[in-house]
Motif scaffolding. Structure first.
Motif, PDB file in Angstrom:
ATOM      1  N   MET A 294       0.872  -1.287   0.108  1.00  0.00           N
ATOM      2  CA  MET A 294      -0.083  -0.007  -0.140  1.00  0.00           C
ATOM      3  C   MET A 294       0.855   1.213   0.075  1.00  0.00           C
ATOM      4  O   MET A 294       0.650   2.354  -0.679  1.00  0.00           O
ATOM      5  CB  MET A 294      -0.974   0.039   1.170  1.00  0.00           C
TER       6      MET A 294
ATOM      7  N   MET B  49      -1.161   4.380  -1.139  1.00  0.00           N
ATOM      8  CA  MET B  49      -2.437   4.146  -0.775  1.00  0.00           C
ATOM      9  C   MET B  49      -2.398   4.471   0.759  1.00  0.00           C
ATOM     10  O   MET B  49      -1.677   3.979   1.405  1.00  0.00           O
ATOM     11  CB  MET B  49      -2.952   2.654  -0.945  1.00  0.00           C
ATOM     12  N   ASP B  50      -3.629   5.003   1.268  1.00  0.00           N
ATOM     13  CA  ASP B  50      -3.872   4.977   2.661  1.00  0.00           C
ATOM     14  C   ASP B  50      -4.074   3.756   3.330  1.00  0.00           C
ATOM     15  O   ASP B  50      -4.956   3.044   3.028  1.00  0.00           O
ATOM     16  CB  ASP B  50      -5.243   6.007   3.130  1.00  0.00           C
TER      17      ASP B  50
ATOM     18  N   PHE C  31      -7.610   2.355   4.012  1.00  0.00           N
ATOM     19  CA  PHE C  31      -8.362   2.047   3.006  1.00  0.00           C
ATOM     20  C   PHE C  31      -8.615   0.399   3.197  1.00  0.00           C
ATOM     21  O   PHE C  31      -9.687  -0.001   2.698  1.00  0.00           O
ATOM     22  CB  PHE C  31      -7.498   2.080   1.514  1.00  0.00           C
TER      23      PHE C  31
ATOM     24  N   ARG D  26     -11.915  -1.043   5.076  1.00  0.00           N
ATOM     25  CA  ARG D  26     -13.079  -0.868   4.439  1.00  0.00           C
ATOM     26  C   ARG D  26     -13.888  -2.144   3.795  1.00  0.00           C
ATOM     27  O   ARG D  26     -12.842  -3.120   3.467  1.00  0.00           O
ATOM     28  CB  ARG D  26     -13.206   0.217   3.467  1.00  0.00           C
TER      29      ARG D  26
ATOM     30  N   PHE E  35     -17.354   2.193  -2.589  1.00  0.00           N
ATOM     31  CA  PHE E  35     -16.254   2.678  -3.150  1.00  0.00           C
ATOM     32  C   PHE E  35     -16.699   3.611  -4.378  1.00  0.00           C
ATOM     33  O   PHE E  35     -17.668   3.265  -5.170  1.00  0.00           O
ATOM     34  CB  PHE E  35     -15.421   1.500  -3.674  1.00  0.00           C
TER      35      PHE E  35
ATOM     36  N   GLU F 290     -11.620   4.107  -6.429  1.00  0.00           N
ATOM     37  CA  GLU F 290     -11.514   3.328  -5.370  1.00  0.00           C
ATOM     38  C   GLU F 290     -11.409   1.898  -5.823  1.00  0.00           C
ATOM     39  O   GLU F 290     -10.677   0.945  -5.261  1.00  0.00           O
ATOM     40  CB  GLU F 290     -12.265   3.559  -4.305  1.00  0.00           C
TER      41      GLU F 290
ATOM     42  N   ARG G 254      -8.533   0.913  -7.839  1.00  0.00           N
ATOM     43  CA  ARG G 254      -7.368   0.869  -6.803  1.00  0.00           C
ATOM     44  C   ARG G 254      -7.290  -0.398  -6.002  1.00  0.00           C
ATOM     45  O   ARG G 254      -6.194  -0.880  -5.882  1.00  0.00           O
ATOM     46  CB  ARG G 254      -7.048   2.096  -5.991  1.00  0.00           C
ATOM     47  N   SER G 255      -8.489  -0.568  -5.385  1.00  0.00           N
ATOM     48  CA  SER G 255      -8.627  -1.778  -4.701  1.00  0.00           C
ATOM     49  C   SER G 255      -8.066  -3.165  -5.549  1.00  0.00           C
ATOM     50  O   SER G 255      -7.396  -4.022  -5.079  1.00  0.00           O
ATOM     51  CB  SER G 255     -10.061  -2.264  -4.340  1.00  0.00           C
TER      52      SER G 255
END
Length: 261
Positions: free
Chosen positions: A132, A137-138, A141, A144, A150, A154, A157-158
């Motif tokens: 991450m 990426m935070d 994240f 969640r 999302f 998002e 990005r996942s």
């Protein structure tokens, strides 16, 4: 098409596929080398997503002819989980939501399934945090629920995070750029560029050329009416941007090139 290319992670030979009794793929030939990005472009309805789903083994897509070779083995009849465990990854055009399951737990189940045993929790969390951080990426994240609430960016990005964690041999990216704004497209593209390595082949499926501002394909293949009718280098994408698919369609029969790198 020859099946002797030692650099090819996947070879598709004369692949014909039906969906609900209708033929969608009419004889696809394609060779995907390792360490390179192969882009497949085509208008809506040309068969691009059918190709992606078929390569991943979605049972709705019925192979009626041809075969799929992965690392030299025929996987035409292999189940999706068998293909995943063998090292094939599909980033879906429309990722599904899994309410009640956090992304971090989802990733852990994926990793354990591919390892065949349980990765120690501390080691796993360190690995995910490193991935991450590398992708910018935070870390919050991952807490969640999978794709629940999302945004389009998002969700994509996942999937790039899943790609990073699994580190497959073949990554099939089905319209990863679809629905993304410029910032999200840049973030996702940077992630793909970071993750490409000499042992991984990438099949990037799109009908927009804008992603090529951030990812330069090694080869571009044009799909029309269920078959690949033209192959070339990155310049082919620029031709499509300028002239559209009508130019390819008008000369497809005479100018088709072998769909190999």
């Amino acid at each position: 098409m020859s099946t002797q290319n030692g650099n090819a992670v996947m070879i598709v030979e004369d692949l014909r596929v039906e969906v609900d009794g209708k033929e969608i793929l009419t004889g696809v030939n394609l060779e995907i080398p390792t360490g390179r990005i192969n882009a497949v472009m085509g208008p809506n309805g040309s068969g691009k997503s059918t190709l992606a789903n078929t390569l991943m083994g979605n049972p709705r897509y019925v192979v009626t002819g041809g075969r799929i070779l992965y690392r030299g083995e025929d996987i035409t009849q292999a189940l999706p989980d068998q293909r995943s465990l063998a090292g094939i990854f599909l980033a879906s055009q429309y990722p599904v939501e899994i309410a009640g399951v956090t992304l971090i737990n989802f990733l852990r189940q994926m990793v354990n399934a591919h390892r065949g045993d349980e990765m120690p929790l501390v080691e796993f969390r360190q690995m995910v945090n490193q991935k991450m951080d590398a992708l910018g990426m935070d870390r919050a994240f991952a807490t969640r629920y999978v794709n629940s609430g999302f945004s389009g960016g998002e969700k994509k990005r996942s999937e790039i995070l899943q790609l990073a964690v699994l580190n497959p041999t073949l990554a099939i990216l089905d319209e990863t750029d679809s629905g993304l704004d410029i910032d999200a497209l840049r973030t996702v593209s940077n992630g793909i560029n970071q993750l490409l390595h000499p042992e991984m082949g990438v099949l990037l499926i799109t009908h927009y050329t804008r992603i090529f501002n951030y990812i330069e394909p090694d080869s571009v293949h044009v799909m029309l009416d269920g078959a690949i009718v033209r192959s070339g280098g990155p310049e082919l994408a620029h031709d499509l941007e300028e002239h559209g698919y009508d130019l390819i369609r008008s000369g497809a029969g005479a100018a088709a090139a072998p769909a190999s790198d």
